[in-house]
Write a protein that holds these residues in place. Structure first.
Motif, mmCIF file in Angstrom:
data_model
loop_
_atom_site.group_PDB
_atom_site.id
_atom_site.type_symbol
_atom_site.label_atom_id
_atom_site.label_comp_id
_atom_site.label_asym_id
_atom_site.label_seq_id
_atom_site.Cartn_x
_atom_site.Cartn_y
_atom_site.Cartn_z
ATOM 1 N N VAL A 185 -9.442 -1.166 1.396
ATOM 2 C CA VAL A 185 -8.353 -0.172 1.352
ATOM 3 C C VAL A 185 -6.975 -0.833 1.426
ATOM 4 N N THR B 45 0.828 -1.204 0.000
ATOM 5 C CA THR B 45 0.000 0.000 0.000
ATOM 6 C C THR B 45 0.864 1.256 0.000
ATOM 7 N N ALA C 233 -11.453 -1.521 6.444
ATOM 8 C CA ALA C 233 -10.109 -1.616 5.873
ATOM 9 C C ALA C 233 -10.030 -2.598 4.715
#
Length: 453
Positions: free
Chosen positions: A446, A219, A443
């Motif tokens: 994401v 990420t 989450a």
């Protein structure tokens, strides 16, 4: 007096320990004072003591992360040992094997007896307790995806077993599940794509008693981030790769001794093995809305140099894409486990909660909401299991993982929201765990990387 580098480092470490000791001792004396009771500051002071101790020793650990030496072993750049693909029975059978069932029972016991009781404090502290991490090592989580010939327990590709374990652990707590699974995810990546030299260099550290914290960092802290097009770059300079960029939401990053970092090399995304402690590598805490118990961190790379043979797997982007899919599959499994925890909690609640002289479950709006939660959860589970079973057989899972992730990201978050709604005011307070599960479930759509099956 002139001090060379090692002496300065040693002095700095000693001074740091002394400063931390004085600070914590002073805070402890303050916490024992009756002044705090008279002023109503007892709880805040105790929280400060706990946080100062955790951050202080966390700083000491971060300063000494380079103490472990990953000595290069082996002399071959040929592909290392690979776990065999699971055999296909020709039917879509979700019944766990005997070995998977045994592993699943152990994981469920760990989740219920260790993770669930520690979850609230871990969320408040944004860190997993040492007892939880040690318990995860005792049941062999780091070697779940490592072949037996390399000191692990896998006889074949472990995507299905890893999915079942991730789901079971997330039923206890998603944040702690990520914290316990992160090192094993790096070991699994090395087993799936590492060369003979990479496996001989790093995997023995994961199969021993002193397992290093490690993290899969994909990420990035950018708007509209596309995991398949990382902005972190790697360019060649002689026999070295130079890495520049930043990674965010990295589990246990401050404590990690080894990272697998996603970067662009020669126009294609690749995975690069990066030991901690290298010049230009900076790690800072990055607490987030959810998954707080995983000690999320930001990793900044500024001119970090590693050998060219630090690339893990193929350099044409295929290994990186497979890693992304297997990571998303792991997050789907975590979503299933957490959503199941929500459903298990609200079902008896609505049957016991009285309103206007009867349980609120007698109202159709409530009963239908719970039924919808159960239906969506089963769809999440079936899609995730199908993708996991195909991945274990070595088949193309791009479509299956895409469907599972879409379902788990959208419906998982909806299950968390409905759980909060069904508890009414109780869903908004920390007395009940549903608000934490809702934050964690947000989450799923994401987070990239961190965990892998």
């Amino acid at each position: 007096m002139h001090l060379d580098g090692p002496s300065r480092n040693g002095l700095a470490s000693s001074e740091r320990r002394d400063a931390i000791g004085v600070l914590v001792a002073g805070l402890n004396r303050l916490a024992r004072s009756d002044v705090l009771d008279r002023t109503g500051l007892r709880k805040p002071a105790e929280r400060v003591v706990r946080e100062a101790t955790r951050r202080g020793f966390g700083t000491m650990v971060a300063a000494s992360r380079a103490s472990r030496s990953f000595q290069r072993r082996g002399s071959s750049s040929a592909p290392g040992v690979r776990p065999a693909s699971a055999p296909s029975s020709g039917t879509f059978d979700l019944t766990p094997t005997d070995d998977e069932q045994l592993l699943l029972e152990v994981a469920r016991e760990l989740a219920a007896d260790v993770l669930r009781p520690a979850a609230t404090e871990a969320d408040d502290d944004a860190a997993a307790p040492d007892a939880v991490l040690k318990a995860s090592l005792e049941i062999g989580l780091p070697v779940l995806g490592v072949p037996e010939s390399l000191g692990g327990v896998a006889e074949e590709r472990s995507a299905m077993a890893g999915t079942l374990v991730a789901e079971a652990l997330a039923h206890g707590d998603l944040g702690l599940a990520v914290a316990t699974l992160a090192p094993g995810s790096v070991a699994t990546a090395l087993a799936l794509w590492g060369t003979e030299e990479q496996q001989q260099t790093y995997l023995p550290h994961f199969t021993g008693d002193d397992v290093p914290a490690a993290a899969l960092a994909l990420t990035e802290p950018s708007v509209l981030f596309d995991v398949l097009a990382p902005t972190t770059t790697a360019h060649r300079e002689g026999d070295e790769l130079v890495l520049d960029g930043a990674k965010s939401l990295v589990p246990r990053g401050v404590d990690a001794e080894l990272f697998v970092v996603g970067a662009e090399l020669d126009g294609s995304p690749v995975l690069v093995v990066v030991p901690s402690g290298l010049p230009g590598l900076d790690v800072t805490e990055e607490p987030a809305m959810g998954v707080r118990a995983a000690s999320l961190s930001r990793v900044t790379l500024t001119g970090v140099r590693v050998p060219t043979d630090a690339v893990l797997g193929a350099t044409d982007g295929t290994t990186y894409a497979e890693c992304v899919r297997l990571s998303r599959l792991a997050w789907c499994a975590l979503a299933v486990g957490t959503a199941q925890a929500v459903l298990d909690y609200v079902t008896p609640y609505v049957k016991e909660r009285q309103a206007f002289g009867e349980p609120i479950a007698h109202r159709q709006s409530v009963a239908f909401m719970v039924a919808d939660m159960a239906i969506e959860l089963q769809a999440m589970r079936l899609l995730t299991y199908r993708a996991a079973s195909r991945a274990a057989r070595g088949e193309d899972v791009s479509r299956d993982v895409g469907l599972a992730r879409q379902q788990c990201a959208s419906r998982g978050m909806r299950i968390g929201l409905d759980g909060v709604q069904l508890l009414g005011g109780h869903g908004f307070v920390k007395e009940h765990p549903v608000e934490r599960w809702y934050r964690d479930l947000r989450a799923i759509g994401v987070m990239e990387g961190g965990v892998l099956v």
